[in-house]
Design a protein around this motif. Structure first.
Motif, PDB file in Angstrom:
ATOM      1  N   SER A 110      18.520  30.333  55.806  1.00 42.03           N
ATOM      2  CA  SER A 110      19.409  29.179  55.927  1.00 42.03           C
ATOM      3  C   SER A 110      19.016  28.277  57.088  1.00 42.03           C
ATOM      4  N   LEU A 111      18.477  28.861  58.144  1.00 36.43           N
ATOM      5  CA  LEU A 111      18.058  28.093  59.309  1.00 36.43           C
ATOM      6  C   LEU A 111      16.699  27.431  59.117  1.00 36.43           C
ATOM      7  N   THR A 112      15.846  28.010  58.299  1.00 37.83           N
ATOM      8  CA  THR A 112      14.515  27.435  58.112  1.00 37.83           C
ATOM      9  C   THR A 112      14.480  26.363  57.032  1.00 37.83           C
ATOM     10  N   ASN A 113      15.521  26.254  56.254  1.00 36.93           N
ATOM     11  CA  ASN A 113      15.610  25.242  55.205  1.00 36.93           C
ATOM     12  C   ASN A 113      16.106  23.930  55.807  1.00 36.93           C
ATOM     13  N   SER A 155      21.089  16.682  59.706  1.00 45.78           N
ATOM     14  CA  SER A 155      19.999  16.766  60.667  1.00 45.78           C
ATOM     15  C   SER A 155      19.056  17.925  60.329  1.00 45.78           C
ATOM     16  N   THR A 156      17.768  17.688  60.524  1.00 42.74           N
ATOM     17  CA  THR A 156      16.768  18.740  60.340  1.00 42.74           C
ATOM     18  C   THR A 156      16.249  19.266  61.682  1.00 42.74           C
ATOM     19  N   HIS A 206      22.854  19.290  48.935  1.00 43.33           N
ATOM     20  CA  HIS A 206      22.476  20.103  50.091  1.00 43.33           C
ATOM     21  C   HIS A 206      23.636  20.987  50.547  1.00 43.33           C
ATOM     22  N   ALA A 207      24.831  20.434  50.548  1.00 37.64           N
ATOM     23  CA  ALA A 207      25.997  21.217  50.943  1.00 37.64           C
ATOM     24  C   ALA A 207      26.239  22.363  49.969  1.00 37.64           C
TER      25      ALA A 207
END
Length: 314
Positions: free
Chosen positions: A205-208, A177-178, A252-253
């Motif tokens: 990490s939160l803005t990506n 989820s974005t 992504h992980a």
């Protein structure tokens, strides 16, 4: 001989990997469940070969093993957090995947500790204290200000008697989820980042878009670790379980892990999970075989996949 005709229509807008998974699940519906009929997508009502009709969904045919449907029903009765349509009808549902893969495991506390010890490379997990599917911190001391859900929150007792929190995030073919939340810029996230040196750069990490969901889930798990464990210097672990052919999700992980301090997250495939579950007797062998056929080994549906691709080309 497995049938390749009768798979039913599939959405044209899917990513290639999601389309491959839908073909396999449609093949599974036709050849393993023996169902010629198929349902429709909830939003568009378009017919889709990887969706069950209501009558088959009500027979719990989307669930595998002795405890998956019961575990789903218990969680559903507990309140908002699971999607009843997708869980019961969508053969591609990641929530259903979680119940199918993990509901039997968490009923074996000692074997579960052995399994996750193996998966995480640890020898200090003694037994499983609790397992919460679709865990939310809302209206609890763990709350960070948003409606983040963790697919499965595990509380283990370590050999030293202390608590170890493990958050499990699962995917079949859907994307991370974005979704953005106002709370991500709030004081609770900042305080957690300052107290617990997990992220090299929490804001980054939160803005990506690629790492946002994993960051929120890991932060919520860390809040549980701090509140229940009572120590700021102990870290919750985030375990991500993905399909071995999901290249985008795996990338992504891995990007998320690279933004962490060492030892706080792990990335494994469902193939590795099932192999370890068999070695640690965390599930019956027959269930492991069924889960492998349902979700991991898509070779039996290869003819169906070739047929679908040839139709698209022509």
């Amino acid at each position: 001989m497995h049938r390749t005709t009768g798979l039913g229509p599939l959405p044209q807008s899917d990513t290639k990997f999601m389309r491959r998974v839908r073909v396999h699940q449609a093949w599974y519906r036709l050849n393993i469940l023996g169902l010629d009929r198929y349902g429709s997508l909830a939003g568009t009502e378009d017919l889709c070969g990887s969706v069950l009709v209501d009558e088959d969904a009500e027979r719990w045919l989307n669930f595998l093993g002795p405890s998956a449907a019961e575990t789903y029903a218990i969680r559903r009765a507990a309140g908002w957090g699971v999607d009843p349509v997708r869980c019961t009808k969508y053969l591609t549902s990641s929530q259903t995947l979680t119940f199918n893969m993990l509901s039997e495991v968490v009923r074996r506390p000692v074997a579960s500790a052995r399994l996750f010890g193996t998966l995480l490379g640890r020898d200090d997990l003694a037994w499983l204290d609790s397992a919460d599917f679709e865990f939310s911190g809302v209206d609890t001391p763990y709350w960070l200000g948003d409606r983040t859900f963790i697919d499965l929150l595990l509380r283990f007792r370590r050999t030293d008697g202390r608590l170890q929190v493990v958050a499990v995030e699962t995917k079949l073919a859907d994307r991370f989820s974005t979704r953005r939340t106002e709370a991500m810029e709030g004081s609770k996230y900042r305080q957690l980042a300052e107290q617990c040196q997990i992220w090299r750069d929490l804001h980054k990490s939160l803005t990506n878009n690629a790492t946002r969901q994993m960051t929120r889930c890991h932060a919520l798990a860390q809040s549980v670790q701090v509140v229940d464990g009572g120590r700021l210097n102990e870290s919750a672990v985030l375990l991500m379980l993905l399909h071995p052919e999901d290249k985008g999700g795996l990338n992504h992980a891995q990007t998320y892990i690279e933004g962490l301090s060492a030892g706080n997250a792990a990335l494994l495939t469902w193939e590795s999970f099932l192999r370890a579950a068999e070695a640690e007797a965390a599930m019956d062998s027959s269930l492991i075989r069924d889960l492998g056929l349902r979700y991991v080994d898509m070779s039996l549906s290869e003819d169906a996949w070739r047929e679908v691709r040839s139709r698209n080309v022509s």
